[in-house]
Design a protein around this motif. Structure first.
Motif, PDB file in Angstrom:
ATOM      1  N   LYS A  98       6.055   9.028 -18.205  1.00  0.00           N
ATOM      2  CA  LYS A  98       7.033   8.300 -19.019  1.00  0.00           C
ATOM      3  C   LYS A  98       6.523   6.906 -19.352  1.00  0.00           C
ATOM      4  O   LYS A  98       6.633   6.435 -20.499  1.00  0.00           O
ATOM      5  N   ARG A  99       5.938   6.245 -18.375  1.00  0.00           N
ATOM      6  CA  ARG A  99       5.415   4.895 -18.582  1.00  0.00           C
ATOM      7  C   ARG A  99       4.334   4.898 -19.657  1.00  0.00           C
ATOM      8  O   ARG A  99       4.305   4.034 -20.536  1.00  0.00           O
ATOM      9  N   VAL A 147       8.609  -2.565 -14.099  1.00  0.00           N
ATOM     10  CA  VAL A 147       9.470  -1.620 -13.379  1.00  0.00           C
ATOM     11  C   VAL A 147       9.766  -0.422 -14.261  1.00  0.00           C
ATOM     12  O   VAL A 147       9.651   0.734 -13.844  1.00  0.00           O
ATOM     13  N   ASP A 148      10.140  -0.684 -15.508  1.00  0.00           N
ATOM     14  CA  ASP A 148      10.431   0.395 -16.458  1.00  0.00           C
ATOM     15  C   ASP A 148      10.227  -0.144 -17.869  1.00  0.00           C
ATOM     16  O   ASP A 148      10.883  -1.120 -18.265  1.00  0.00           O
ATOM     17  N   VAL A 149       9.323   0.449 -18.619  1.00  0.00           N
ATOM     18  CA  VAL A 149       8.976  -0.058 -19.951  1.00  0.00           C
ATOM     19  C   VAL A 149      10.201  -0.070 -20.867  1.00  0.00           C
ATOM     20  O   VAL A 149      10.439  -1.032 -21.593  1.00  0.00           O
ATOM     21  N   ALA A 150      10.993   0.984 -20.830  1.00  0.00           N
ATOM     22  CA  ALA A 150      12.170   1.043 -21.703  1.00  0.00           C
ATOM     23  C   ALA A 150      13.171  -0.047 -21.342  1.00  0.00           C
ATOM     24  O   ALA A 150      13.839  -0.598 -22.232  1.00  0.00           O
ATOM     25  N   ALA A 151      13.275  -0.389 -20.063  1.00  0.00           N
ATOM     26  CA  ALA A 151      14.191  -1.464 -19.658  1.00  0.00           C
ATOM     27  C   ALA A 151      13.763  -2.786 -20.277  1.00  0.00           C
ATOM     28  O   ALA A 151      14.598  -3.562 -20.762  1.00  0.00           O
ATOM     29  N   ALA A 155      17.470   2.229 -14.271  1.00  0.00           N
ATOM     30  CA  ALA A 155      16.517   2.714 -15.270  1.00  0.00           C
ATOM     31  C   ALA A 155      17.066   3.948 -15.967  1.00  0.00           C
ATOM     32  O   ALA A 155      17.646   4.833 -15.330  1.00  0.00           O
ATOM     33  N   GLU A 156      16.935   3.979 -17.298  1.00  0.00           N
ATOM     34  CA  GLU A 156      17.393   5.064 -18.162  1.00  0.00           C
ATOM     35  C   GLU A 156      18.900   5.057 -18.391  1.00  0.00           C
ATOM     36  O   GLU A 156      19.420   5.902 -19.111  1.00  0.00           O
ATOM     37  N   ASP A 157      19.618   4.095 -17.790  1.00  0.00           N
ATOM     38  CA  ASP A 157      21.053   3.949 -18.012  1.00  0.00           C
ATOM     39  C   ASP A 157      21.241   2.790 -18.986  1.00  0.00           C
ATOM     40  O   ASP A 157      21.342   1.626 -18.576  1.00  0.00           O
ATOM     41  N   VAL A 158      21.295   3.093 -20.273  1.00  0.00           N
ATOM     42  CA  VAL A 158      21.301   2.044 -21.292  1.00  0.00           C
ATOM     43  C   VAL A 158      22.514   1.128 -21.176  1.00  0.00           C
ATOM     44  O   VAL A 158      22.362  -0.105 -21.213  1.00  0.00           O
ATOM     45  N   GLU A 217      15.197   6.398 -24.530  1.00  0.00           N
ATOM     46  CA  GLU A 217      16.473   5.691 -24.359  1.00  0.00           C
ATOM     47  C   GLU A 217      16.735   4.691 -25.469  1.00  0.00           C
ATOM     48  O   GLU A 217      17.832   4.154 -25.586  1.00  0.00           O
ATOM     49  N   VAL A 218      15.710   4.423 -26.294  1.00  0.00           N
ATOM     50  CA  VAL A 218      15.826   3.348 -27.286  1.00  0.00           C
ATOM     51  C   VAL A 218      15.573   3.890 -28.693  1.00  0.00           C
ATOM     52  O   VAL A 218      14.623   3.491 -29.376  1.00  0.00           O
ATOM     53  N   PRO A 219      16.397   4.804 -29.178  1.00  0.00           N
ATOM     54  CA  PRO A 219      16.192   5.317 -30.535  1.00  0.00           C
ATOM     55  C   PRO A 219      16.373   4.203 -31.563  1.00  0.00           C
ATOM     56  O   PRO A 219      17.239   3.342 -31.426  1.00  0.00           O
ATOM     57  N   SER A 220      15.537   4.232 -32.586  1.00  0.00           N
ATOM     58  CA  SER A 220      15.566   3.181 -33.614  1.00  0.00           C
ATOM     59  C   SER A 220      15.753   3.832 -34.969  1.00  0.00           C
ATOM     60  O   SER A 220      14.819   4.408 -35.525  1.00  0.00           O
ATOM     61  N   GLY A 221      16.961   3.732 -35.491  1.00  0.00           N
ATOM     62  CA  GLY A 221      17.275   4.366 -36.762  1.00  0.00           C
ATOM     63  C   GLY A 221      17.633   3.347 -37.823  1.00  0.00           C
ATOM     64  O   GLY A 221      17.362   2.151 -37.703  1.00  0.00           O
TER      65      GLY A 221
END
Length: 358
Positions: A326-327, A74-78, A36-39, A184-188
């Motif tokens: 964070k969640r 488990v992790d929303v960003a994942a 988690a958090e390791d893109v 962890e998920v920047p959107s540009g």
């Protein structure tokens, strides 16, 4: 004898599978938790599981949605990282034979958003398709190898294209991401200057295919997983308090009951919808109407569950429980992919044309 589940281990989110079948997701969920958090690690995991994750409409759509929901729980960003790669693989699978001249290798995103003042166009140049312009909301573009992008063709609509994000002429703008959610998920914005691309289907195919709706429902499965995670946090907080001698009051129990029936209703709805997809009942234009229903139902439930849990638990965990905070932040941003009343208006227009079963 009552068996108490190990709450330290990540738990799958079931839609139609048995507990024994869900147990098979254990290694994947442990890997998600460990990374988690390791893109880069999560993108590598997305590539690794792509060959074993079912495609929508393949007969195991509910299993696909269980995987997406379970990862996000488990992790929303994942979940936000894995879902676009798996969606891109599904799009490739749905595309025509000509599109498959490009192998599906590396890591992929799907960039189909539009924004005022930004436009990506496609033109033919000596038999090749060339992209020019800018595309907004391109999540993780700087860390991906390829993307499926939608672009405008002069006077004939939009189409989808596969593009190498390492090609000359591609530049990724720093998104200056201010949000505390999905950090962890920047959107540009990605800029394209005479970049070659490979068409995926004909003009309009990307939006007209049944898989467009199926993919939208896959995102809703991720949102469901986030809601389950919030609900589990609430249940565990109540249990911890009870273990310390403070039993939940009637209000807390009422809210827990509402959360339970809401989640059970959504699980049954998704199971039924997945079965309809696999049976070929949602292979036409009705797939998007059903996607709007599914997404709207899940989005409303997520926001209701977040509100109930936040009201009950108060500011403490938002301030001091990093995982919970964070969640909540991740899910609050992720759910805004649903356009609320504008999506309901779109569904209402389709309903007005008679696209409903009632």
């Amino acid at each position: 004898m009552k068996v108490t589940p190990d709450r330290r281990a990540p738990r799958a989110v079931g839609i139609s599978s048995t507990p024994e079948e869900l147990a098979g997701l254990g290694p994947l969920l442990l890997a998600v938790e460990a990374n988690a958090e390791d893109v880069p690690a999560l993108l590598a995991l997305a590539r690794e599981i792509n060959e074993i994750v079912p495609k929508p409409g393949s007969g195991q759509t509910a299993r696909l949605w269980e995987i997406l929901a379970s990862v996000t729980a488990v992790d929303v960003a994942a979940g936000r990282i894995l879902e676009p790669h798996l969606d891109a693989a599904a799009i490739f699978d749905q595309a025509n034979a000509q599109a498959r001249t490009l192998p599906f290798t590396g890591t992929w995103g799907v960039f189909a958003a539009e924004a005022p003042g930004l436009k990506l166009t496609a033109r033919n140049a000596g038999g090749r398709t060339i992209l020019d312009g800018s595309k907004p909301w391109c999540s993780l573009a700087a860390q991906l190898d390829h993307a499926i992008v939608t672009a405008h063709l002069d006077g004939v609509g939009r189409a989808a294209f596969a593009v190498d994000l390492h090609a000359d002429g591609v530049s990724v703008a720093d998104p200056d991401w201010a949000s505390l959610g999905l950090r962890e998920v920047p959107s540009g914005t990605v800029h394209f200057d005479s970049v070659p691309a490979i068409p995926l289907g004909d003009t309009g195919w990307y939006y007209q295919r049944p898989g467009f709706g199926w993919g939208g429902m896959g995102v809703a499965a991720c949102w469901l997983g986030g809601a389950v995670a919030i609900a589990r946090s609430f249940e565990e907080a109540l249990q911890k308090a009870a273990d310390g001698g403070r039993e939940p009051d009637q209000l807390a129990l009422a809210h827990l009951g509402e959360i339970d029936r809401t989640l059970e209703g959504l699980r049954a709805y998704l199971a039924r919808t997945a079965a309809r997809i696999d049976a070929g009942e949602l292979s036409g234009s009705g797939s998007w109407s059903e996607a709007l229903r599914v997404r709207g139902s899940v989005a409303a439930a997520v926001e209701r569950i977040q509100a109930l849990v936040s009201q009950n638990l108060g500011p403490g965990p938002l301030a001091f429980d990093r995982r919970y905070a964070k969640r909540m932040a991740d899910l609050s941003l992720y759910i805004r992919q649903h356009h609320a009343m504008r999506d309901d208006a779109q569904l209402g227009a389709l309903t007005f044309k008679g696209d409903h079963a009632w």
